[in-house]
Design a protein around this motif. Sequence first.
Motif, PDB file in Angstrom:
ATOM      1  N   VAL B 366     -30.183 -34.571  21.968  1.00  0.00           N
ATOM      2  CA  VAL B 366     -30.066 -34.150  20.435  1.00  0.00           C
ATOM      3  C   VAL B 366     -30.508 -33.099  20.267  1.00  0.00           C
ATOM      4  CG1 VAL B 366     -31.594 -35.030  18.497  1.00  0.00           C
ATOM      5  CG2 VAL B 366     -29.477 -36.943  19.650  1.00  0.00           C
ATOM      6  N   THR B 367     -32.286 -32.648  21.453  1.00  0.00           N
ATOM      7  CA  THR B 367     -32.403 -31.710  20.624  1.00  0.00           C
ATOM      8  C   THR B 367     -31.306 -29.763  20.999  1.00  0.00           C
ATOM      9  OG1 THR B 367     -34.381 -32.325  21.260  1.00  0.00           O
ATOM     10  CG2 THR B 367     -34.310 -30.372  20.899  1.00  0.00           C
ATOM     11  N   VAL B 368     -30.535 -30.056  21.851  1.00  0.00           N
ATOM     12  CA  VAL B 368     -29.332 -29.421  22.705  1.00  0.00           C
ATOM     13  C   VAL B 368     -28.751 -28.829  21.044  1.00  0.00           C
ATOM     14  CG1 VAL B 368     -28.192 -28.142  24.164  1.00  0.00           C
ATOM     15  CG2 VAL B 368     -30.312 -29.293  24.712  1.00  0.00           C
ATOM     16  N   ALA B 369     -28.204 -29.533  21.124  1.00  0.00           N
ATOM     17  CA  ALA B 369     -27.156 -30.344  19.917  1.00  0.00           C
ATOM     18  C   ALA B 369     -27.746 -29.364  18.327  1.00  0.00           C
ATOM     19  CB  ALA B 369     -26.520 -31.386  19.733  1.00  0.00           C
ATOM     20  N   VAL B 432     -24.974 -43.988  27.786  1.00  0.00           N
ATOM     21  CA  VAL B 432     -24.560 -44.039  25.747  1.00  0.00           C
ATOM     22  C   VAL B 432     -25.646 -43.288  25.724  1.00  0.00           C
ATOM     23  CG1 VAL B 432     -25.803 -45.583  24.482  1.00  0.00           C
ATOM     24  CG2 VAL B 432     -24.669 -46.637  26.187  1.00  0.00           C
ATOM     25  N   ALA B 433     -27.174 -42.409  25.793  1.00  0.00           N
ATOM     26  CA  ALA B 433     -28.076 -41.517  25.510  1.00  0.00           C
ATOM     27  C   ALA B 433     -26.768 -40.399  24.892  1.00  0.00           C
ATOM     28  CB  ALA B 433     -29.288 -41.689  26.085  1.00  0.00           C
ATOM     29  N   GLY B 434     -25.959 -39.716  26.516  1.00  0.00           N
ATOM     30  CA  GLY B 434     -25.386 -38.282  26.766  1.00  0.00           C
ATOM     31  C   GLY B 434     -24.443 -38.384  25.294  1.00  0.00           C
ATOM     32  N   ILE B 435     -24.028 -40.585  26.020  1.00  0.00           N
ATOM     33  CA  ILE B 435     -22.466 -39.273  24.262  1.00  0.00           C
ATOM     34  C   ILE B 435     -23.113 -39.787  22.854  1.00  0.00           C
ATOM     35  CG2 ILE B 435     -20.596 -40.848  23.909  1.00  0.00           C
ATOM     36  CD1 ILE B 435     -20.413 -42.473  26.481  1.00  0.00           C
ATOM     37  N   SER B 436     -24.045 -40.742  22.312  1.00  0.00           N
ATOM     38  CA  SER B 436     -24.756 -40.594  21.629  1.00  0.00           C
ATOM     39  C   SER B 436     -25.463 -39.058  21.230  1.00  0.00           C
ATOM     40  CB  SER B 436     -25.483 -42.162  21.169  1.00  0.00           C
ATOM     41  OG  SER B 436     -25.777 -42.056  22.302  1.00  0.00           O
ATOM     42  N   GLY B 437     -25.991 -39.199  21.845  1.00  0.00           N
ATOM     43  CA  GLY B 437     -27.424 -37.846  21.422  1.00  0.00           C
ATOM     44  C   GLY B 437     -25.849 -36.262  21.337  1.00  0.00           C
ATOM     45  N   THR B 438     -24.077 -36.651  21.658  1.00  0.00           N
ATOM     46  CA  THR B 438     -23.511 -35.614  21.179  1.00  0.00           C
ATOM     47  C   THR B 438     -22.855 -36.298  19.913  1.00  0.00           C
ATOM     48  OG1 THR B 438     -22.935 -35.147  23.703  1.00  0.00           O
ATOM     49  CG2 THR B 438     -21.704 -34.373  21.694  1.00  0.00           C
ATOM     50  N   LEU B 439     -22.808 -36.826  19.581  1.00  0.00           N
ATOM     51  CA  LEU B 439     -21.773 -37.243  18.478  1.00  0.00           C
ATOM     52  C   LEU B 439     -23.026 -37.446  17.010  1.00  0.00           C
ATOM     53  CD1 LEU B 439     -19.582 -40.449  20.147  1.00  0.00           C
ATOM     54  CD2 LEU B 439     -18.550 -37.919  19.454  1.00  0.00           C
TER      55      LEU B 439
END
Lengths: 480, 480
Positions: B366-369, B432-439
């Motif tokens: 999330v932070t990078v996004a 899930v963290a990777g996918i939802s962190g992007t979405l």
Amino acid sequence: MVNHAGHDGTNRPVNDDTISSAQTSEAVSPNLGSIYGLTPKVEAAFHEAFSQQEWQRVRMLLDPLHPADKADLFERMGMKECVALIQHLGDDLDPEILPYLNDDVREEIIDNLGPHIVAQSVTELDSDDAVTLAEDLDPDELDDLLAALPVQDREVVEQGLSYPDDSAGRMMQREMVVVPPFWTVGQTIDHLRSFEPERTEFYLIMVTDVNGHPVGEIRLDRLLCSARPRRISEIMETDLRSIPVLMDQEEIALLFRRYGMVTTGVIDEEGRLVGIITLDDIIDVIDEEAEEDLMALAGVSDGSIRTSIIETLRARSAWLMLNLMTAVLASLVIGMFEETIEKVVALAVLMPIVASMGGNAGTQTVTVAVRAIAMREFSPKTAITFGIRELFVGILNGLVFAVIAAVLSYIWFRQLDVSLILGFAMLINLVVAGISGTLVPLILLRTGVDPAVASSVFITTITDVIGFFVFLGLAALLLI
Amino acid sequence: MVNHAGHDGTNRPVNDDTISSAQTSEAVSPNLGSIYGLTPKVEAAFHEAFSQQEWQRVRMLLDPLHPADKADLFERMGMKECVALIQHLGDDLDPEILPYLNDDVREEIIDNLGPHIVAQSVTELDSDDAVTLAEDLDPDELDDLLAALPVQDREVVEQGLSYPDDSAGRMMQREMVVVPPFWTVGQTIDHLRSFEPERTEFYLIMVTDVNGHPVGEIRLDRLLCSARPRRISEIMETDLRSIPVLMDQEEIALLFRRYGMVTTGVIDEEGRLVGIITLDDIIDVIDEEAEEDLMALAGVSDGSIRTSIIETLRARSAWLMLNLMTAVLASLVIGMFEETIEKVVALAVLMPIVASMGGNAGTQTVTVAVRAIAMREFSPKTAITFGIRELFVGILNGLVFAVIAAVLSYIWFRQLDVSLILGFAMLINLVVAGISGTLVPLILLRTGVDPAVASSVFITTITDVIGFFVFLGLAALLLI
């Protein structure tokens, strides 16, 4: 065709897909739009020309673009096409593009170009850009580059690299206009007129004495508004803030912000003027530092959406490993109370609430403290005031959320003792969060560790361990 | 005495207690030090003079200080003393201090000063500083201030306030130098010489046509390096990036950074030049935006170590309340599996590990996004590339930490089935963290919610709920 590409006279919001307008001087309505040069239309036309190998048209499309736009275009191409394009452009490659490229792409382009073309580009850059470019090279590449540079440029780059990373010496630009204090305004202006018109930009003229020590500076507007016979010494600003060549970029940025500075001189150990730093160099530093703090607090050291998977994995997994160890530590605390949990399962259901609230409250305090440290807002006095405020905030928030959590859990489980223990643990943990959220960054700062990097691990570990221990420990004591 | 205060010729690190040197023009070694004006010695001397009511000496000590240093001194005094000092200074109060004061102190000072003294100060400020000062006032205070201002200044302030918050119209400065394109360099310089020397700073001369539309701009260095008979139209830069008066400050900052701009014109809806924005205004915006993102991700909207307890409590507790609700949600999930936990207590011990790892990995993404969104680095193409990278990183980190966690838990509890379930839940939760962190940030952006503010709540809720549910759910299915 080129001149009117995308120039529809509207100002659309900034977005890769909808940026408006063209980069042309003779456009239809020169007064409107023309903010972004690389419109989707220009980009599409470029790609069409490129794929059909119409080099003439490719050049025509590239030519009016700002180096930043060209760099953007290069970054979005595949690496193979990018290298092919650069080889076709040959000497016509705009050297100003290089500083605008992101590190990964620049590295690959330099790898593919060979030292001679790079050297040629470097000679055309300002000294600060040339040093920035050189400092990212591998030792081998740097040797090749230095060997390919003319003696004069080589000395400039070597001298720049001799200063520590992120110091004023690395950032500064050596090109500057220096006059003695006894010159007149007229003499100075005539001197400036003898320059080539297309040299580097400058906003300030430096004034030095016979030993090369800065004694004043003159903004160009001041020079222009003064009569020709006046002496420089009469109109110069003598309230200088010369920066020592070894000062760190973070401190320089703070200085520029504090005093609203635009340009300032850099002096060596003997106090001689050796270069200048301008506000536009500072912008990059501010961005960099802000990003570092943001990323460090979240445990991300890669920081960009362009970083490769391998790089990202390495950086992220180190942090996750650390987090795993602290999580195991918290689990060990829970493990001490297995029997208690077995008897009162409600404890297992409620315990994450205590830990989570403590972690959040602690992170809030830490974030404010880390930002204040970065902005140098802490003195011993303000640190104490801040600590006291956080303690009060912790107590008050602790009381509020103790009551809320106790009531909620009573409604849920109808066990008064469990609810009271939950409330008490919540109060303790939020107070602990406030205290340790203040102390952890300050202690880290004292011990020389970057508070932005390490604070959040420590704080969540503390609030997890204390939260679980107080909640389950009280339960073990009182319930059984 | 004053001239030599703290001027020991060394450059010590920046720190409230050890900042070096004095703010004087005739100091012993003008070439060294003199970076910070408000040294502890100066401050101590000031407080001594102030407490003994030696107003003459107080003025002498204040006089050489930069407005930023004076503001700092004022902020560190008690409010009562500060007001007493200002009343003693009377007309000698440097109006330039006001923009440097932090909001709370400035508000109190303005409350105590009364509209007439404030109005007098405002007339001496640049138009952008005057508008910034006015926009922070209460409606009543603003009315008083406007009534006390001379007509001309009142119009400037009112017009500035008529533009939306954080727009170019609010930020811009109306004072600028404008010449027609047919003038010569000599004519322009003579025109500048007719100005008072101590007017506002400028780095650029704007060129407009008869309708007031900008057609070019000239940097002062270019003007100075050109011969007197040359026409402005020959030497002016025509590649303009005029900013529409309604553009938001965040976009303006991005534009300045992208193109390395220093000053640019602002145009109204008809394309007429109405003001200019300079890089030093942008610094504040960049700082503000970076701080907002940092604070928002940690759920702190108060943001400063100076904010009052009440204010802090209100801001923080709102976020903690939200966190409590998400924590209760996670507890509800745990509550679904009370029976399972009662039978296998190891689950209660291990479950926080799954949730914590997921929350951390999600926050990293999330932070990078969020940073990439703030820097406008996301296009549809880069967003997809980023999402794919995060998915891979999630899978690979998931596999690594699944194995580590499983091995650790097996060593601890010697229950193979529990260890395998833990490893599997870990893998699922990191993916899930990777996918939802992007979405999550991208979806929030689409729906118009600031991703910096809301992303981290959503992401930790998702990873907590999924983490507990998968781990305990699998255990319920497979163990019993």
